[in-house]
Design a protein around this motif. Structure first.
Motif, mmCIF file in Angstrom:
data_model
loop_
_atom_site.group_PDB
_atom_site.id
_atom_site.type_symbol
_atom_site.label_atom_id
_atom_site.label_comp_id
_atom_site.label_asym_id
_atom_site.label_seq_id
_atom_site.Cartn_x
_atom_site.Cartn_y
_atom_site.Cartn_z
ATOM 1 N N LEU A 47 45.148 36.287 41.280
ATOM 2 C CA LEU A 47 44.343 35.075 41.264
ATOM 3 C C LEU A 47 44.360 34.472 39.860
ATOM 4 O O LEU A 47 44.587 35.189 38.877
ATOM 5 C CB LEU A 47 42.905 35.398 41.680
ATOM 6 N N GLY A 50 42.450 36.158 36.958
ATOM 7 C CA GLY A 50 42.833 37.489 36.488
ATOM 8 C C GLY A 50 42.648 38.576 37.520
ATOM 9 O O GLY A 50 43.195 39.659 37.362
ATOM 10 N N ARG A 51 41.879 38.309 38.544
ATOM 11 C CA ARG A 51 41.686 39.335 39.564
ATOM 12 C C ARG A 51 42.948 39.469 40.421
ATOM 13 O O ARG A 51 43.763 38.543 40.487
ATOM 14 C CB ARG A 51 40.492 39.005 40.445
ATOM 15 N N VAL A 52 43.095 40.597 41.062
ATOM 16 C CA VAL A 52 44.269 40.856 41.906
ATOM 17 C C VAL A 52 43.769 41.187 43.305
ATOM 18 O O VAL A 52 42.839 41.989 43.471
ATOM 19 C CB VAL A 52 45.094 42.032 41.343
ATOM 20 N N VAL A 53 44.359 40.534 44.283
ATOM 21 C CA VAL A 53 43.996 40.795 45.680
ATOM 22 C C VAL A 53 45.117 41.608 46.299
ATOM 23 O O VAL A 53 46.297 41.230 46.229
ATOM 24 C CB VAL A 53 43.801 39.472 46.450
ATOM 25 N N LEU A 54 44.745 42.735 46.885
ATOM 26 C CA LEU A 54 45.721 43.586 47.558
ATOM 27 C C LEU A 54 45.651 43.292 49.054
ATOM 28 O O LEU A 54 44.612 43.513 49.689
ATOM 29 C CB LEU A 54 45.417 45.055 47.307
ATOM 30 N N HIS A 55 46.750 42.773 49.604
ATOM 31 C CA HIS A 55 46.794 42.478 51.039
ATOM 32 C C HIS A 55 47.425 43.661 51.745
ATOM 33 O O HIS A 55 48.512 44.095 51.362
ATOM 34 C CB HIS A 55 47.619 41.208 51.288
ATOM 35 N N PRO A 56 46.776 44.156 52.801
ATOM 36 C CA PRO A 56 47.352 45.282 53.524
ATOM 37 C C PRO A 56 48.534 44.823 54.373
ATOM 38 O O PRO A 56 48.685 43.633 54.663
ATOM 39 C CB PRO A 56 46.194 45.765 54.398
ATOM 40 N N PHE B 72 47.753 48.721 61.876
ATOM 41 C CA PHE B 72 47.089 48.447 60.591
ATOM 42 C C PHE B 72 45.701 47.872 60.823
ATOM 43 O O PHE B 72 45.199 47.113 60.002
ATOM 44 C CB PHE B 72 47.923 47.483 59.751
ATOM 45 N N LEU B 75 42.290 47.226 58.216
ATOM 46 C CA LEU B 75 42.619 47.078 56.790
ATOM 47 C C LEU B 75 42.256 45.673 56.337
ATOM 48 O O LEU B 75 42.650 44.691 56.964
ATOM 49 C CB LEU B 75 44.100 47.340 56.537
ATOM 50 N N GLU B 76 41.502 45.604 55.228
ATOM 51 C CA GLU B 76 41.063 44.311 54.715
ATOM 52 C C GLU B 76 41.679 44.092 53.341
ATOM 53 O O GLU B 76 41.942 45.058 52.623
ATOM 54 C CB GLU B 76 39.532 44.309 54.585
ATOM 55 N N PRO B 77 41.878 42.855 52.982
ATOM 56 C CA PRO B 77 42.346 42.592 51.611
ATOM 57 C C PRO B 77 41.312 43.070 50.586
ATOM 58 O O PRO B 77 40.116 42.916 50.799
ATOM 59 C CB PRO B 77 42.505 41.070 51.559
ATOM 60 N N VAL B 78 41.794 43.652 49.516
ATOM 61 C CA VAL B 78 40.901 44.192 48.487
ATOM 62 C C VAL B 78 41.125 43.401 47.209
ATOM 63 O O VAL B 78 42.268 43.208 46.779
ATOM 64 C CB VAL B 78 41.194 45.692 48.234
ATOM 65 N N THR B 79 40.016 42.960 46.630
ATOM 66 C CA THR B 79 40.095 42.246 45.353
ATOM 67 C C THR B 79 39.785 43.225 44.228
ATOM 68 O O THR B 79 38.760 43.907 44.251
ATOM 69 C CB THR B 79 39.093 41.086 45.313
ATOM 70 N N VAL B 80 40.690 43.307 43.261
ATOM 71 C CA VAL B 80 40.556 44.270 42.156
ATOM 72 C C VAL B 80 40.257 43.499 40.889
ATOM 73 O O VAL B 80 40.913 42.504 40.582
ATOM 74 C CB VAL B 80 41.850 45.091 41.990
ATOM 75 N N GLU B 81 39.260 43.995 40.148
ATOM 76 C CA GLU B 81 38.923 43.358 38.874
ATOM 77 C C GLU B 81 40.025 43.629 37.853
ATOM 78 O O GLU B 81 40.677 44.680 37.916
ATOM 79 C CB GLU B 81 37.596 43.914 38.351
ATOM 80 N N PRO B 82 40.243 42.717 36.925
ATOM 81 C CA PRO B 82 41.266 42.987 35.900
ATOM 82 C C PRO B 82 40.889 44.205 35.083
ATOM 83 O O PRO B 82 39.708 44.491 34.869
ATOM 84 C CB PRO B 82 41.260 41.714 35.044
#
Lengths: 68, 346
Positions: A47, A50-56, B72, B75-82
């Motif tokens: 994004l 700076g955040r990163v979204v992991l899509h399954p 699958f 499974l949900e999209p996961v938002t990761v903090e920097p």
């Protein structure tokens, strides 16, 4: 049941396509097109903040119309 | 027309494959008609067909999409903090809640200073005490059992309160263990270096003192042999020594006469001219007047060259002469050596 109604045909067709797609097979319906499974692997999206979204990963039903 | 599809459709519809094929053909024709009229057609359980300029588009029904995605599901999209905004702490890596009793025990001694920080153990310990104090005045005969009971109670409470700390302390312990490995090594190296330097500088005088006896003895062994021949063959040399002895008397009379058995002397100078030898002898007589040592001139001729050696003192052994040389170190020249005088000169 010699002459099935169109609703019955539609329901049977939907069940048939769903079963085939759940097994990973593709279904070709003459005069209409082909139903198949489109697999997408997991992706990462960065994004702007700076955040990163992991899509399954996922399997999507897809359709290709028959060339007329 | 694929037979497998028709057969399966016929199986589902409960009719003959031919009827299923015609029914399917009719259904597809109906669908195309609907698409041409309305631009889109919805099939329950399958999805929606939309007619566009690019061709036929298909939007799957949510039930179909979920069924197809069963592998699958959930499974949900996961938002990761920097990573920058999430500081990494080592204490979070090791979960301290696991096995508190076993993990807490090794760190009791280390956490001894930090006991004051957690208030809860003290509060737990203080709570029973007032109860014990209250019990004290009232029942006189049984204060001991009441006092004993509150003491063991806080101890089992303490272990569960400690565990959150171990990981951090473990890291500090590792650092403490790591440091002493370097410090003693550096200290050892420094100590070895100092010892090496000390040996280098302070061990030099002893070899210098130890080395001279070898050349001296070599000379003492060498000198008598030619000198006996010299004294035997060259009588003028003996006369010279006699003349030197006659010159010496004023000093020798003042100095105590050495015993005749002493035939070792310290040679402080060896010159080829008699005058220089006399000057040298006079100088040493002056400097050695307080020591009371005899100073004589010994004439030796070897290889056709006559040498006048100024000899100081008379000693019975070369060791004694060396000891005297060490004593008179500041008066005698550093290159003074011990010589065994021929017996004829005594």
């Amino acid at each position: 049941m010699e002459n099935p109604t169109p609703e019955q045909v539609a329901q049977a067709l939907a069940e048939l396509v769903q079963d085939a797609l759940m097994r990973g097979e593709s279904v070709e319906i003459p005069g209409l097109g082909t139903f198949y499974v489109n697999h997408r692997g997991s992706t990462t999206e960065r994004l702007p903040d700076g955040r990163v979204v992991l899509h399954p990963p996922c399997d999507l039903p897809a359709f290709t119309p028959e060339a007329s | 027309m694929p037979e497998a599809l028709i057969n399966r459709l016929a199986e589902r519809l409960g009719c003959s494959p031919e009827a299923a094929a015609t029914a399917l053909r009719q259904f597809v024709e109906q669908l195309h008609q609907q698409l041409e009229q309305e631009g889109q057609a919805n099939v329950a359980g399958l999805g929606r067909f939309i007619r566009t300029e690019q061709g036929l588009q298909f939007e799957p029904d949510t039930s179909l999409a979920q069924a197809v995605n069963h592998r699958f599901a959930g499974l949900e999209p996961v938002t990761v903090e920097p990573p920058a905004t999430q500081p990494y702490r080592k204490t979070e890596v090791v979960p301290p809640e696991e096995e508190p009793a076993e993990k807490a025990s090794p760190f009791y001694e280390v956490t001894g200073e930090q006991e004051a920080e957690p208030v809860s153990p003290e509060a737990v310990a203080q709570e029973p005490e007032p109860a014990a104090e209250e019990h004290h005045p009232e029942p006189a005969p049984e204060p001991e059992p009441v006092v004993d009971t509150p003491q063991p109670a806080p101890q089992p409470d303490e272990p569960p309160l400690r565990p959150p700390r171990p990981p951090r302390i473990r890291v500090e312990e590792d650092r403490r263990r790591g440091l002493p490995v370097w410090i003693p090594a550096a200290l050892l190296i420094v100590v070895f270096g100092v010892v090496a330097v000390w040996l280098l500088f302070f061990s030099q005088p002893s070899p210098r003192e130890a080395v001279p006896p070898a050349p001296v003895r070599a000379e003492t062994e060498q000198s008598p042999a030619p000198e006996t021949t010299v004294t035997a063959t060259a009588t003028p040399a003996v006369t010279d020594t006699v003349s030197a002895a006659t010159e010496a008397p004023p000093a020798e009379t003042s100095a105590p006469v050495p015993p005749p058995t002493d035939n070792y002397a310290l040679i402080v100078g060896s010159v080829t001219s008699q005058r220089a030898a006399e000057q040298l002898a006079a100088r040493f007589r002056r400097t050695l007047s307080e020591h009371g040592l005899p100073v004589t001139i010994v004439t030796v001729t070897s290889n056709g060259i006559t040498r006048y050696r100024v000899a100081v003192g008379r000693y019975s052994s070369p060791e004694e002469a060396l000891a005297a040389k060490r004593q008179l170190g500041e008066v005698l020249p550093p290159d003074a050596w011990v010589l065994r005088l021929p017996s004829t000169m005594q």
